[in-house]
Design a protein around this motif. Structure first.
Motif, PDB file in Angstrom:
ATOM      1  N   PHE A  59       0.668 -42.683 -29.524  1.00  0.00           N
ATOM      2  CA  PHE A  59      -0.087 -43.179 -28.374  1.00  0.00           C
ATOM      3  C   PHE A  59       0.760 -42.968 -27.125  1.00  0.00           C
ATOM      4  O   PHE A  59       1.185 -43.910 -26.466  1.00  0.00           O
ATOM      5  CB  PHE A  59      -0.478 -44.640 -28.596  1.00  0.00           C
ATOM      6  CG  PHE A  59      -1.517 -44.788 -29.676  1.00  0.00           C
ATOM      7  CD1 PHE A  59      -2.870 -44.662 -29.378  1.00  0.00           C
ATOM      8  CD2 PHE A  59      -1.141 -45.003 -30.999  1.00  0.00           C
ATOM      9  CE1 PHE A  59      -3.836 -44.763 -30.376  1.00  0.00           C
ATOM     10  CE2 PHE A  59      -2.094 -45.115 -32.001  1.00  0.00           C
ATOM     11  CZ  PHE A  59      -3.447 -44.988 -31.686  1.00  0.00           C
ATOM     12  N   HIS A  61       1.433 -40.421 -23.436  1.00  0.00           N
ATOM     13  CA  HIS A  61       0.560 -39.933 -22.379  1.00  0.00           C
ATOM     14  C   HIS A  61      -0.063 -38.609 -22.822  1.00  0.00           C
ATOM     15  O   HIS A  61       0.660 -37.687 -23.207  1.00  0.00           O
ATOM     16  CB  HIS A  61       1.346 -39.754 -21.080  1.00  0.00           C
ATOM     17  CG  HIS A  61       0.430 -39.621 -19.902  1.00  0.00           C
ATOM     18  ND1 HIS A  61      -0.434 -38.563 -19.753  1.00  0.00           N
ATOM     19  CD2 HIS A  61       0.223 -40.438 -18.848  1.00  0.00           C
ATOM     20  CE1 HIS A  61      -1.128 -38.731 -18.648  1.00  0.00           C
ATOM     21  NE2 HIS A  61      -0.755 -39.863 -18.070  1.00  0.00           N
ATOM     22  N   ASN A  94       5.814 -47.057 -24.839  1.00  0.00           N
ATOM     23  CA  ASN A  94       5.870 -48.118 -23.813  1.00  0.00           C
ATOM     24  C   ASN A  94       4.763 -49.145 -24.097  1.00  0.00           C
ATOM     25  O   ASN A  94       4.037 -49.034 -25.094  1.00  0.00           O
ATOM     26  CB  ASN A  94       5.698 -47.496 -22.411  1.00  0.00           C
ATOM     27  CG  ASN A  94       4.449 -46.619 -22.317  1.00  0.00           C
ATOM     28  OD1 ASN A  94       3.531 -46.746 -23.130  1.00  0.00           O
ATOM     29  ND2 ASN A  94       4.426 -45.733 -21.340  1.00  0.00           N
ATOM     30  N   ARG A 100      -2.648 -49.681 -26.807  1.00  0.00           N
ATOM     31  CA  ARG A 100      -3.606 -48.758 -27.422  1.00  0.00           C
ATOM     32  C   ARG A 100      -3.534 -48.841 -28.954  1.00  0.00           C
ATOM     33  O   ARG A 100      -4.557 -48.846 -29.643  1.00  0.00           O
ATOM     34  CB  ARG A 100      -3.332 -47.322 -26.950  1.00  0.00           C
ATOM     35  CG  ARG A 100      -3.626 -47.113 -25.464  1.00  0.00           C
ATOM     36  CD  ARG A 100      -3.168 -45.727 -24.998  1.00  0.00           C
ATOM     37  NE  ARG A 100      -3.780 -44.649 -25.752  1.00  0.00           N
ATOM     38  CZ  ARG A 100      -3.268 -43.411 -25.842  1.00  0.00           C
ATOM     39  NH1 ARG A 100      -2.137 -43.096 -25.226  1.00  0.00           N
ATOM     40  NH2 ARG A 100      -3.890 -42.487 -26.543  1.00  0.00           N
ATOM     41  N   ASN A 123      12.244 -36.368 -22.509  1.00  0.00           N
ATOM     42  CA  ASN A 123      11.224 -36.828 -23.449  1.00  0.00           C
ATOM     43  C   ASN A 123      10.467 -38.046 -22.942  1.00  0.00           C
ATOM     44  O   ASN A 123       9.299 -38.232 -23.265  1.00  0.00           O
ATOM     45  CB  ASN A 123      11.915 -37.177 -24.777  1.00  0.00           C
ATOM     46  CG  ASN A 123      10.992 -37.157 -25.971  1.00  0.00           C
ATOM     47  OD1 ASN A 123      10.083 -36.337 -26.039  1.00  0.00           O
ATOM     48  ND2 ASN A 123      11.227 -38.058 -26.905  1.00  0.00           N
ATOM     49  N   ASN A 125      11.189 -39.438 -19.543  1.00  0.00           N
ATOM     50  CA  ASN A 125      11.274 -39.564 -18.086  1.00  0.00           C
ATOM     51  C   ASN A 125      12.047 -40.825 -17.678  1.00  0.00           C
ATOM     52  O   ASN A 125      11.740 -41.456 -16.666  1.00  0.00           O
ATOM     53  CB  ASN A 125       9.844 -39.582 -17.491  1.00  0.00           C
ATOM     54  CG  ASN A 125       9.830 -39.210 -16.033  1.00  0.00           C
ATOM     55  OD1 ASN A 125      10.765 -38.562 -15.546  1.00  0.00           O
ATOM     56  ND2 ASN A 125       8.797 -39.630 -15.311  1.00  0.00           N
ATOM     57  N   THR A 190      17.531 -33.781 -34.204  1.00  0.00           N
ATOM     58  CA  THR A 190      16.361 -33.176 -33.566  1.00  0.00           C
ATOM     59  C   THR A 190      16.448 -31.661 -33.477  1.00  0.00           C
ATOM     60  O   THR A 190      15.433 -30.968 -33.544  1.00  0.00           O
ATOM     61  CB  THR A 190      16.189 -33.799 -32.166  1.00  0.00           C
ATOM     62  OG1 THR A 190      16.382 -35.209 -32.286  1.00  0.00           O
ATOM     63  CG2 THR A 190      14.826 -33.522 -31.570  1.00  0.00           C
TER      64      THR A 190
HETATM   65  P1  HMG Z   1       5.744 -41.246 -16.915  1.00  0.00           P
HETATM   66  O1  HMG Z   1       5.067 -40.103 -16.236  1.00  0.00           O
HETATM   67  O2  HMG Z   1       7.095 -41.668 -16.427  1.00  0.00           O
HETATM   68  O3  HMG Z   1       4.752 -42.489 -16.991  1.00  0.00           O
HETATM   69  O4  HMG Z   1       5.839 -40.866 -18.455  1.00  0.00           O
HETATM   70  P2  HMG Z   1       4.592 -43.731 -16.027  1.00  0.00           P
HETATM   71  O5  HMG Z   1       5.089 -44.935 -16.725  1.00  0.00           O
HETATM   72  O6  HMG Z   1       5.147 -43.392 -14.667  1.00  0.00           O
HETATM   73  O7  HMG Z   1       2.985 -43.804 -15.911  1.00  0.00           O
HETATM   74  C1  HMG Z   1       2.268 -42.727 -15.315  1.00  0.00           C
HETATM   75  C2  HMG Z   1       0.815 -42.798 -15.765  1.00  0.00           C
HETATM   76  O8  HMG Z   1       0.751 -42.582 -17.171  1.00  0.00           O
HETATM   77  C3  HMG Z   1       0.157 -44.143 -15.527  1.00  0.00           C
HETATM   78  O9  HMG Z   1      -1.212 -43.880 -15.206  1.00  0.00           O
HETATM   79  C4  HMG Z   1       0.222 -44.820 -16.855  1.00  0.00           C
HETATM   80  O10 HMG Z   1      -0.801 -45.774 -17.085  1.00  0.00           O
HETATM   81  C5  HMG Z   1       0.026 -43.636 -17.783  1.00  0.00           C
HETATM   82  P3  HMG Z   1      -1.781 -44.056 -13.697  1.00  0.00           P
HETATM   83  O11 HMG Z   1      -1.484 -45.498 -13.357  1.00  0.00           O
HETATM   84  O12 HMG Z   1      -0.955 -43.089 -12.889  1.00  0.00           O
HETATM   85  O13 HMG Z   1      -3.208 -43.698 -13.851  1.00  0.00           O
HETATM   86  N1  HMG Z   1       0.638 -43.910 -19.087  1.00  0.00           N
HETATM   87  C6  HMG Z   1       0.009 -43.774 -20.274  1.00  0.00           C
HETATM   88  N2  HMG Z   1      -1.218 -43.364 -20.615  1.00  0.00           N
HETATM   89  C7  HMG Z   1      -1.538 -43.384 -21.919  1.00  0.00           C
HETATM   90  N3  HMG Z   1      -0.679 -43.769 -22.896  1.00  0.00           N
HETATM   91  C8  HMG Z   1       0.564 -44.159 -22.605  1.00  0.00           C
HETATM   92  C9  HMG Z   1       0.948 -44.163 -21.235  1.00  0.00           C
HETATM   93  N4  HMG Z   1       2.091 -44.509 -20.615  1.00  0.00           N
HETATM   94  C10 HMG Z   1       1.888 -44.344 -19.305  1.00  0.00           C
HETATM   95  N5  HMG Z   1       1.391 -44.551 -23.575  1.00  0.00           N
HETATM   96  C11 HMG Z   1       5.873 -41.573 -20.754  1.00  0.00           C
HETATM   97  C12 HMG Z   1       6.466 -41.752 -19.362  1.00  0.00           C
HETATM   98  C13 HMG Z   1       6.754 -42.338 -21.706  1.00  0.00           C
HETATM   99  C14 HMG Z   1       4.469 -42.140 -20.762  1.00  0.00           C
HETATM  100  C15 HMG Z   1       5.843 -40.064 -21.084  1.00  0.00           C
HETATM  101  O14 HMG Z   1       7.103 -39.555 -20.863  1.00  0.00           O
HETATM  102  C16 HMG Z   1       5.429 -39.789 -22.514  1.00  0.00           C
HETATM  103  O15 HMG Z   1       4.293 -40.017 -22.911  1.00  0.00           O
HETATM  104  N6  HMG Z   1       6.383 -39.255 -23.321  1.00  0.00           N
HETATM  105  C17 HMG Z   1       6.148 -38.981 -24.729  1.00  0.00           C
HETATM  106  C18 HMG Z   1       6.791 -37.663 -25.095  1.00  0.00           C
HETATM  107  C19 HMG Z   1       6.660 -37.421 -26.577  1.00  0.00           C
HETATM  108  O16 HMG Z   1       5.803 -37.939 -27.269  1.00  0.00           O
HETATM  109  N7  HMG Z   1       7.580 -36.573 -27.087  1.00  0.00           N
HETATM  110  C20 HMG Z   1       7.630 -36.221 -28.464  1.00  0.00           C
HETATM  111  C21 HMG Z   1       8.281 -37.299 -29.289  1.00  0.00           C
HETATM  112  S1  HMG Z   1       9.231 -36.568 -30.587  1.00  0.00           S
HETATM  113  C22 HMG Z   1      10.730 -37.310 -30.521  1.00  0.00           C
HETATM  114  O17 HMG Z   1      10.980 -38.064 -29.638  1.00  0.00           O
HETATM  115  C23 HMG Z   1      11.713 -36.974 -31.606  1.00  0.00           C
HETATM  116  C24 HMG Z   1      11.368 -37.549 -32.967  1.00  0.00           C
HETATM  117  O18 HMG Z   1      10.349 -36.769 -33.557  1.00  0.00           O
HETATM  118  C25 HMG Z   1      12.594 -37.536 -33.878  1.00  0.00           C
HETATM  119  C26 HMG Z   1      13.280 -36.204 -33.987  1.00  0.00           C
HETATM  120  O19 HMG Z   1      12.616 -35.205 -34.328  1.00  0.00           O
HETATM  121  O20 HMG Z   1      14.492 -36.185 -33.790  1.00  0.00           O
HETATM  122  C27 HMG Z   1      10.854 -38.978 -32.881  1.00  0.00           C
END
Ligand code: HMG
Ligand code: MG
Length: 318
Positions: A59, A61, A94, A100, A123, A125, A190
């Protein structure tokens, strides 16, 4: 041969829990977006093959990971499995992500931290400290809702921007995740650069600093062909939770040098040969990965899938 001969080795656990990450970690990195119904069938087929933990989606962005933008549509389609006792964890970055997930009745969530500043920024921000500050109330609220919480920790053995990652840096973030209430950790290699001695050194240091082995899972990528050797090193240390991805799908969209995760089939082949129980039916699992390779229109990266299902080497897109 469709199964290895079983010849046990000394000093290994009798049973391992495989934490299957294919639908989430695997599909988040595919160029094409897999239709929601195909993902739902993938999760069902993995559960039918005997996997009791199937990480389903994130869940996050939708602009950051468009491949998983259908989380709200997918999660209800696999809920019947929760009734059958299958765990269906989901990633939340977050409070918004937790809202969600909880709204759909998720009982297992995972937050995902980084051992390095560069990856935290790419990843999430956020800096490492900022992301931990975001996770703290998320974990507290999830625990108050009686959810099980996993804390991923990425870049534990090396980072594409920063190079070597000192063990004490990993231990510090690991302890923060446990201190805030995470039930288990997943130590992520990773970009797949770990080697077995490094794995054992990190596990020993974590124990030294008070982190019990039974809270630790390992998450290896096979970039340099080390994932199974690293897994064996972790098992020798007493680790009993191993992450893997069906067919070896995966990588990370925010770490360019991350290639496939350890393939679940390759892991099961080794564990079956060692006489370690997993509950997984290798034939059903390889058939599932060959089916997914056809949907993706590319060969399965898993050696075991290609050995057992030769047509998975050159699948035709459906
Ligand atoms: P951001 O742009 O800094 O978000 O991203 P924000 O907090 O400034 O919010 C901006 C807008 O996004 C807002 O909307 C929020 O409501 C919305 P607005 O008010 O402008 O209309 N928003 C969301 N919408 C839906 N769902 C949410 C959400 N959060 C904020 N959850 C953020 C920060 C964390 C959201 C972003 O960077 C992000 O989604 N990152 C995820 C990246 C990701 O999934 N990467 C892959 C993971 S794999 C990994 O980490 C490795 C792992 O597999 C292990 C390994 O292999 O080693 C686990
Ligand atoms: Mg991974």
């Amino acid at each position: 041969m469709t199964l290895p001969m079983t010849v046990p080795a000394q000093g290994l656990p009798p049973r391992i829990r495989i934490h299957e990450v294919g639908p989430r970690d695997g599909l988040q990195n595919e160029k094409s977006t897999v239709p929601t119904e195909v993902k739902a069938e993938f999760v069902h087929r993995l559960a039918a093959a005997g996997l009791t933990t199937v990480e389903t989606t994130s869940f996050v962005h939708p602009k950051w990971v468009p491949q998983l933008a259908d989380a709200e549509a997918l999660f209800p389609l696999v809920q019947d499995l929760a009734g059958d006792g299958v765990h269906l964890p989901v990633l939340v970055p977050n409070g918004r992500g937790l809202d969600r997930a909880l709204a759909l009745g998720a009982h297992r969530i995972a937050v995902f931290a980084s051992a390095t500043e560069s990856f935290a920024k790419a990843n999430l921000n956020r800096t490492v400290a900022e992301s931990l500050a975001v996770f703290e109330p998320v974990v507290a609220r999830a625990k108050a809702e009686r959810a099980h919480v996993r804390g991923y920790l990425s870049m534990c053995f090396g980072d594409p921007w920063e190079g070597a990652v000192p063990v004490h840096q990993v231990v510090s973030v690991a302890k923060s995740l446990l201190d805030m209430g995470c039930d288990e950790l997943s130590l992520g290699d990773t970009i797949g650069v770990a080697t077995p001695g490094h794995v054992q050194a990190l596990l020993a240091e974590l124990n030294e600093e008070g982190v019990p082995t039974n809270t630790i899972g390992v998450h290896f990528h096979d970039t340099y062909g080390q994932a199974l050797a690293n897994t064996l090193a972790a098992l020798q240390h007493g680790v009993t939770t191993v992450d893997a991805s069906a067919g070896g799908l995966g990588g990370c969209p925010y770490a360019k040098s991350a290639t496939g995760n350890l393939a679940t089939e390759d892991l099961v082949w080794m564990l079956q040969g060692l006489g370690i129980e997993t509950g997984v039916d290798l034939g059903r699992l390889t058939a599932t990965s060959a089916w997914m390779a056809r949907h993706l229109g590319r060969p399965s990266p898993s050696r075991t899938v290609r050995a057992l299902v030769p047509e998975a080497q050159s699948p035709q897109e459906q």
